[in-house]
Design an enzyme around this catalytic site. Structure first.
Site, short mmCIF file in Angstrom:
data_model
loop_
_atom_site.label_atom_id
_atom_site.label_comp_id
_atom_site.label_asym_id
_atom_site.label_seq_id
_atom_site.Cartn_x
_atom_site.Cartn_y
_atom_site.Cartn_z
N ASP A 154 -2.69 -5.40 13.53
CA ASP A 154 -2.51 -4.07 12.95
C ASP A 154 -3.43 -3.07 13.67
O ASP A 154 -3.02 -2.01 14.12
CB ASP A 154 -2.85 -4.15 11.45
N GLU A 188 0.80 -1.21 0.00
CA GLU A 188 0.00 0.00 0.00
C GLU A 188 0.85 1.28 0.00
O GLU A 188 0.56 2.24 -0.70
CB GLU A 188 -0.94 0.00 1.21
N ASP A 189 1.92 1.29 0.80
CA ASP A 189 2.66 2.55 1.03
C ASP A 189 3.97 2.68 0.26
O ASP A 189 4.61 3.72 0.33
CB ASP A 189 2.99 2.71 2.52
MN MN Z 1 -0.63 -1.07 9.35
#
Ligand code: MN
Length: 477
Positions: free
Chosen positions: A135, A72-73
């Protein structure tokens, strides 16, 4: 990171090198990124992996925990992960990425689709959900750095989705912590008041419990029963719920409990006998969750006894293995899983978890995401009632369910051939609202005329309604 490595070293030394490699990859990719707290971003994935390691996660899951935000990042792709590690790790990270955004309250199509993905993720590979829970847990632990609006939003979402998920896979430790963290942001005044009250009770009862602990320990040691005894306290939110149900703090006998762990089942019952010999039990407070496990696999003996100083004390007795299941639920099984943790965990879900099977049914029943999400919220993620079949098996239903729902849950034929219902030896109307511990017997007759159209309105569960509608439609055509 050093803490993580030494923890992994203790339970799975063969994973250490791969975990170090995953750390290096993640550290390089996230370098320069910061969290809102000002810390380096890498602190987050390492903390997530640490939570997973506390549950003795397998190597693939630990790596996925470290890499969970990379797709994602950063520029990393699923293919890259597959090449560097293996397909399992790639699928896990990809799975976690896909379910990153969702909530129950939003009406947007995107959100509904995501919510569905997170919930049905369980049926695919439950490890994705466990990584997601870890998470969320770390994000909730560091929520003080977010805006008040975000704090409330995250707290609500956690209560609505993650707490039930943690409960259904039996991850009590994560569930309790998530509840307290959310509660703290949702009702800060109540949270503060109850924590203070709890502290006071803890302070007052400490010596009583320690005295009991030592007495029981000495006794078990005399009898050569390997054991470990701990004092367990109820979480703040658990106390709040009991108080809002009209209970008084002094009536919550499991606010502080003794947890006695022994080596094997037989010794649980021997220990129970010794505890009852040392302290008088209250007769109607005994529960045998060993022979009758909870539907999320929890096993233990519970008994409430008159402790020293006239204090009532709940004592929980279970094996070390049962205690692992009690803390981590399903996640316990990746420990024994050499090679394919996924297969073993999915199989355990299928065979032991009624929630899982309801979820599979719902998933196949509703094509529409908004319908699926609202049904799951109102029928699965809601208060449950637990009743017995005549054979003593436990059936889990949503609160408010009646014998019609029970009958169809057992089998469609039982529902369609139902002529009457008996609860605890009394005839009851079909719209009787089932209560915990009811013994339910459905009287059937093969010559019965079948489901009646009016049952459809009486039934509470979508499953029963569907089957009734199918039957009445068929009959017409
Ligand atoms: Mn995370």
């Amino acid at each position: 990171m050093d803490d993580l490595i030494s923890l992994v070293q203790r339970y799975s030394p063969e994973s250490v090198d791969t975990v170090k490699k995953a750390y290096k990859v993640a550290e390089q990719l996230h370098r320069g990124q910061k969290r809102q707290s000002g810390e380096d971003y890498i602190v987050h994935p390492v903390s997530v992996a640490y939570i997973l390691a506390e549950m003795h996660a397998d190597c693939d899951t630990l790596c996925a925990g470290l890499l969970h935000d990379t797709i994602e990042d950063t520029n990393l792709t699923k293919e890259d992960i597959k090449e560097m590690f293996n397909e399992n790790v790639a699928n896990l990270v990809d799975g976690v990425t896909k379910i990153s955004k969702m909530n129950f309250s939003s009406k947007s199509a995107q959100n509904l689709a995501n919510t569905r993905k997170i919930i049905t993720g369980i049926t695919d590979d439950v490890r994705i959900i466990i990584i997601k829970l870890a998470d969320r847990l770390h994000n909730m632990r560091t929520l003080q750095f977010k805006s008040p609006f975000k704090q409330k939003e995250n707290a609500i979402e956690t209560m609505e989705i993650f707490v039930p998920l943690a409960y259904y896979i039996g991850a009590y430790r994560i569930k309790s912590e998530l509840e307290d963290l959310s509660f703290q942001y949702l009702l800060p005044d109540d949270y503060k008041r109850i924590s203070e009250q709890k502290e006071k009770v803890e302070y007052e009862s400490k010596s009583t419990l320690e005295e009991m602990l030592l007495t029981i320990k000495g006794f078990l040691e005399d009898k050569d029963i390997p054991n470990e005894i701990k004092i367990r306290t109820k979480n703040i939110y658990g106390i709040y719920k009991r108080l809002s149900d009209g209970g008084r703090l002094s009536d919550i006998h499991d606010l502080l409990a003794l947890k006695v762990m022994v080596d094997e089942i037989e010794n649980c019952y021997r220990t129970l006998g010794y505890v009852h010999k040392l302290y008088h039990p209250i007769n109607n407070r005994f529960k045998d969750y060993i022979c009758n496990p909870k539907t999320n696999m929890y096993q233990s003996l519970h008994t409430t006894v008159f402790g020293p100083d006239d204090r009532l004390v709940q004592t929980q007795i279970r094996t070390f293995d049962m205690d692992k299941v009690a803390s981590h639920g399903l996640a316990t099984y990746w420990d024994v899983a050499k090679g394919d943790a996924r297969e073993i965990m999915q199989e355990n879900l299928r065979s032991k978890c009624q929630f899982f099977n309801s979820l599979v049914e719902f998933n196949s029943m509703f094509g529409d995401n908004s319908e699926f999400v609202s049904k799951v919220k109102n029928e699965l993620f809601t208060d449950r009632v637990y009743v017995y079949t005549t054979k003593g098996e436990i059936v889990e239903l949503p609160k408010g369910a009646n014998p019609i729902d029970f009958a169809y849950k057992i089998h469609t034929d039982v529902g369609n051939n139902m002529v009457a219902a008996v609860v605890n030896d009394d005839n009851v109307p079909l719209d009787y609202v089932l209560r915990n511990n009811d013994r339910v017997r459905i009287l059937t007759d093969e010559l019965a005329t079948g489901a009646k159209p009016e049952w459809e309105d009486l039934a509470k569960t979508t499953y029963a309604k569907r089957r009734i509608r199918e039957f009445t439609r068929q009959k017409k055509s």
